[in-house]
Design a protein around this motif. Structure first.
Motif, PDB file in Angstrom:
ATOM      1  N   ASP A 166      -8.491   5.631   9.699  1.00 47.34           N
ATOM      2  CA  ASP A 166      -7.769   5.501   8.425  1.00 47.34           C
ATOM      3  C   ASP A 166      -8.682   4.905   7.361  1.00 47.34           C
ATOM      4  N   MET A 167      -9.425   3.864   7.728  1.00 47.86           N
ATOM      5  CA  MET A 167     -10.276   3.177   6.740  1.00 47.86           C
ATOM      6  C   MET A 167     -11.356   4.114   6.207  1.00 47.86           C
ATOM      7  N   ASP A 168     -11.911   4.952   7.096  1.00 48.93           N
ATOM      8  CA  ASP A 168     -12.910   5.930   6.645  1.00 48.93           C
ATOM      9  C   ASP A 168     -12.268   6.898   5.644  1.00 48.93           C
ATOM     10  N   ASP A 169     -11.050   7.361   6.001  1.00 54.23           N
ATOM     11  CA  ASP A 169     -10.355   8.316   5.124  1.00 54.23           C
ATOM     12  C   ASP A 169      -9.964   7.656   3.798  1.00 54.23           C
ATOM     13  N   ILE A 170      -9.531   6.403   3.875  1.00 56.01           N
ATOM     14  CA  ILE A 170      -9.114   5.684   2.661  1.00 56.01           C
ATOM     15  C   ILE A 170     -10.306   5.528   1.717  1.00 56.01           C
ATOM     16  N   LEU A 171     -11.452   5.161   2.276  1.00 53.56           N
ATOM     17  CA  LEU A 171     -12.652   4.980   1.455  1.00 53.56           C
ATOM     18  C   LEU A 171     -13.015   6.295   0.769  1.00 53.56           C
ATOM     19  N   SER A 172     -12.974   7.374   1.543  1.00 54.11           N
ATOM     20  CA  SER A 172     -13.357   8.659   0.958  1.00 54.11           C
ATOM     21  C   SER A 172     -12.345   9.090  -0.113  1.00 54.11           C
ATOM     22  N   LEU A 173     -11.047   8.896   0.137  1.00 49.66           N
ATOM     23  CA  LEU A 173     -10.039   9.225  -0.887  1.00 49.66           C
ATOM     24  C   LEU A 173     -10.253   8.378  -2.140  1.00 49.66           C
ATOM     25  N   ALA A 174     -10.480   7.078  -1.939  1.00 47.26           N
ATOM     26  CA  ALA A 174     -10.618   6.155  -3.083  1.00 47.26           C
ATOM     27  C   ALA A 174     -11.811   6.552  -3.950  1.00 47.26           C
ATOM     28  N   LEU A 175     -12.906   6.944  -3.311  1.00 50.03           N
ATOM     29  CA  LEU A 175     -14.100   7.326  -4.084  1.00 50.03           C
ATOM     30  C   LEU A 175     -13.898   8.655  -4.805  1.00 50.03           C
ATOM     31  N   ARG A 176     -13.172   9.557  -4.176  1.00 48.94           N
ATOM     32  CA  ARG A 176     -12.880  10.831  -4.852  1.00 48.94           C
ATOM     33  C   ARG A 176     -11.954  10.614  -6.036  1.00 48.94           C
ATOM     34  N   VAL A 177     -10.959   9.769  -5.859  1.00 46.01           N
ATOM     35  CA  VAL A 177     -10.068   9.455  -6.988  1.00 46.01           C
ATOM     36  C   VAL A 177     -10.892   8.807  -8.102  1.00 46.01           C
ATOM     37  N   ASN A 178     -11.809   7.923  -7.727  1.00 46.14           N
ATOM     38  CA  ASN A 178     -12.637   7.250  -8.730  1.00 46.14           C
ATOM     39  C   ASN A 178     -13.472   8.265  -9.523  1.00 46.14           C
ATOM     40  N   ASP A 179     -14.103   9.186  -8.823  1.00 43.78           N
ATOM     41  CA  ASP A 179     -14.932  10.182  -9.520  1.00 43.78           C
ATOM     42  C   ASP A 179     -14.079  11.043 -10.453  1.00 43.78           C
ATOM     43  N   PHE A 180     -12.938  11.467  -9.946  1.00 45.39           N
ATOM     44  CA  PHE A 180     -12.050  12.304 -10.757  1.00 45.39           C
ATOM     45  C   PHE A 180     -11.564  11.551 -12.003  1.00 45.39           C
TER      46      PHE A 180
END
Ligand code: TMP
Length: 270
Positions: A166-180
């Motif tokens: 979950d933490m790996d997925d959360i980090l990746s989602l958070a960074l994608r949201v940040n870039d967007f």
């Protein structure tokens, strides 16, 4: 096919109340109310005009805030879906409500920071506005009675709030949201200083998937005009810097959401 007319009432408080009374309320938070949705697995998310800060020590009702946040959250969530970031958003129902997927909220506030501000500046003594060497992610445990304390991945793993996957997925989602979000904002002359998201778990057969949930709005981001540094987010309310709906309307106007200038302040039709 023409879209059905908006069921927006929401110039008329009596009608609004009667429609709301027929639905089962699941949860009432500080800025939103959740109602049972029309189909299994769905929820109606209603955006209130209430604004709170400092764990609800400071409160006010800000005319039109709910309407703006409903539209802005729709705009951001739709954009995320379009670039392949899964979110809970299904569709907007009316001026204050949207249909979302029911999910199990992970009890963490995920904060992404690009520039120092707010609690990070206070905690570490870094001047607000200092660019960070890279985006920094923080996790807070979602518990109002504790004031949403900052926690480490050690706490999250030890108390079982989320798994390592979950933490790996959360980090990746958070960074994608940040870039967007950073790109969308930059395009309209706004700096995304930081933001908070919440992540939900959905079950699909034997699988579980994480999706962006709750809301993305100027309530949950820090947004500064690139030229002037003017604050266009909830800090306007937290720090008494002016009119909050004017700030949120400016964000909406620049993004091409809410073209009508007076939507935030509907007039009563007798
Ligand atoms: P902070 O600097 O106060 O920790 O806030 C970081 C970001 O998180 C900022 O964009 C505002 C947002 N935020 C929320 O959405 N909800 C909250 O309860 C708090 C404290 C902050």
């Amino acid at each position: 096919m023409r879209a059905p007319p908006e069921r927006d009432s929401f110039t008329h408080p009596g009608l609004e109340r009667s429609l709301m009374a027929r639905r089962k309320k699941i949860y009432e938070g500080k800025a939103k109310i959740l109602y049972e949705g029309p189909e299994p697995g769905t929820i109606v998310q209603y955006f209130k005009d209430d604004a709170t800060a400092f764990n609800a020590e400071k409160k006010d009702v800000i005319d039109g805030k709910g309407v703006l946040n409903n539209r802005l959250s729709e705009f951001f969530m739709t954009g995320l879906t379009q670039i392949g970031v899964p979110t809970h958003f299904i569709r907007r129902l009316n001026m204050r409500e949207q249909l979302v997927r029911n999910c199990e909220i992970i009890p963490l506030e995920i904060i992404v920071r690009n520039y120092a501000a707010g609690s990070m500046s206070k905690r570490l003594g870094i001047a607000e506005g200092t660019q960070l060497p890279r985006p920094i992610i923080e996790y807070c445990y979602k518990d109002d009675s504790l004031g949403d304390p900052l926690v480490s991945e050690e706490h999250i793993a030890a108390f079982g709030w989320a798994s390592q996957q979950d933490m790996d997925d959360i980090l990746s989602l958070a960074l994608r949201v940040n870039d967007f979000m950073s790109g969308v904002m930059l395009a309209v002359g706004i700096r995304l200083v930081d933001f908070k998201i919440e992540i939900g778990r959905v079950y699909e057969g034997d699988f579980q998937r994480l999706i962006v949930a709750d809301e993305i709005s100027p309530d949950s981001c820090r947004l500064w005009d690139i030229e002037t540094g003017q604050k266009l987010d909830k800090d306007v309310f937290r720090r008494d810097l002016g009119n909050l709906t004017d700030a949120y309307s400016e964000v909406a106007r620049r993004l091409g959401v809410l073209p009508k200038s007076n939507v935030a302040k509907p007039t009563l039709i007798n």
